[in-house]
Design a protein around this motif. Structure first.
Motif, short mmCIF file in Angstrom:
data_model
loop_
_atom_site.label_atom_id
_atom_site.label_comp_id
_atom_site.label_asym_id
_atom_site.label_seq_id
_atom_site.Cartn_x
_atom_site.Cartn_y
_atom_site.Cartn_z
N MET A 112 4.39 -24.79 -23.22
CA MET A 112 4.59 -26.18 -22.80
C MET A 112 4.12 -26.31 -21.36
N GLY A 113 3.42 -27.37 -21.06
CA GLY A 113 2.92 -27.56 -19.71
C GLY A 113 2.84 -29.02 -19.35
N ARG A 114 2.55 -29.28 -18.12
CA ARG A 114 2.48 -30.65 -17.64
C ARG A 114 1.27 -30.79 -16.71
N SER A 115 0.36 -31.68 -17.08
CA SER A 115 -0.74 -32.01 -16.18
C SER A 115 -0.47 -33.39 -15.58
N ARG A 116 -0.42 -34.40 -16.46
CA ARG A 116 0.02 -35.73 -16.06
C ARG A 116 0.93 -36.26 -17.16
N GLY A 117 1.96 -36.95 -16.76
CA GLY A 117 2.87 -37.49 -17.76
C GLY A 117 3.86 -36.45 -18.26
N PRO A 140 -0.25 -24.15 -23.31
CA PRO A 140 0.30 -25.31 -22.59
C PRO A 140 -0.72 -26.43 -22.48
N GLY A 141 -0.25 -27.65 -22.32
CA GLY A 141 -1.13 -28.81 -22.34
C GLY A 141 -2.15 -28.85 -21.22
N GLU A 142 -1.86 -28.20 -20.09
CA GLU A 142 -2.79 -28.27 -18.97
C GLU A 142 -3.88 -27.21 -19.04
N ALA A 143 -3.83 -26.32 -20.03
CA ALA A 143 -4.83 -25.25 -20.16
C ALA A 143 -6.20 -25.83 -20.47
N HIS A 144 -7.24 -25.21 -19.95
CA HIS A 144 -8.61 -25.65 -20.22
C HIS A 144 -8.93 -25.44 -21.69
N ASP A 145 -9.79 -26.31 -22.22
CA ASP A 145 -10.13 -26.24 -23.65
C ASP A 145 -10.71 -24.88 -24.04
#
Length: 253
Positions: A112-117, A140-145
């Motif tokens: 689980m991660g947070r970049s924005r929101g 996590p959501g902020e990981a690079h594709d």
């Protein structure tokens, strides 16, 4: 009910389930699987499955026990062995985390991660030419594709065409495909200095992986992450993918 396994799907999946004849007789596997697929599709909590699927604790325990035993992974691998090797596509999709899935305190290994929101997770997928899933992973959501490219693309076959969006335009990815005898068709970034071979016509087929994400997100347990544990959430993603394979292999009426 529409979430339940058809006779063809059950016939295909039954031989791949654990079979231990000794000891206490197990609750009917098909009924329990139907309960698990009901939770997957409806997004309901584990305490809410209809009574005709048996005890709710049995559905949950069987789901977790078989996940730990690698049953879902083996079924997914067995079905994906019949993939169309002519073409593969790789992409990611972000999933929002529900408040009930808030990460356990001091646990940094639940993807689980947070970049924005709000906190998010990111599903990484490789599909074949028909949009059927081949490999799946979670970050996590902020990981690079392209973080997991070296893992997800490690089994590329020679003569396979790899399609990906501009975010995967990196020299090491092109080299990874070349070393395995595959050909990458990726649109170049605007700041790329070296010319590359790219076919916009062939790139149009990449919409199949977008369709795959749309299909698995029809399952509410995938569209929103309710699970605290990354392993449980990824197991739901694999179950949705297994259902896609089963339906793709079902003969026409």
């Amino acid at each position: 009910m529409r979430y339940e396994l058809s006779d063809h799907e059950w016939t295909a999946i039954k031989p791949m389930l654990p079979n231990k004849p000794r000891g206490v007789r197990r609750v009917n596997d098909r009924r329990v699987l139907n309960g698990i697929f009901w939770v997957l599709r409806s997004g309901a909590p584990w305490r809410d499955p209809p009574k005709n699927y048996g005890p709710r604790t049995t559905c949950y325990n069987r789901f977790v026990r078989w996940r730990r035993a690698g049953v879902w992974d083996r079924i997914m691998d067995a079905l994906a062995a019949g993939r169309d090797a002519a073409m593969q596509m790789i992409d990611t999709s972000v999933v929002r985390e529900h408040q009930h899935g808030a990460c356990i305190a001091d646990n940094n290994h639940q993807d689980m991660g947070r970049s924005r929101g709000p906190p998010t997770s990111k599903i990484h997928a490789v599909v074949d030419a028909n949009g059927s899933p081949v490999h799946l992973a979670l970050t996590p959501g902020e990981a690079h594709d392209n973080r997991l490219c070296s893992v997800l693309l490690s089994a590329l076959l020679p003569q396979t065409m790899l399609l990906a969006d501009r975010g995967y335009d990196a020299d090491w990815i092109w080299e990874l495909a070349r070393q395995q005898g595959a050909w990458a068709n990726i649109p170049p970034k605007r700041n790329r200095k070296d010319a590359i071979c790219f076919s916009p016509y062939l790139y149009r087929a990449r919409n199949m992986i977008e369709r795959f994400f749309n299909k698995i997100k029809q399952c509410r347990r995938v569209a929103t992450r309710y699970d605290k544990l990354a392993a449980n959430y990824l197991a739901f993603v694999k179950l949705a993918s297994i259902r896609i394979w089963l339906r793709a292999n079902e003969p026409a009426p």
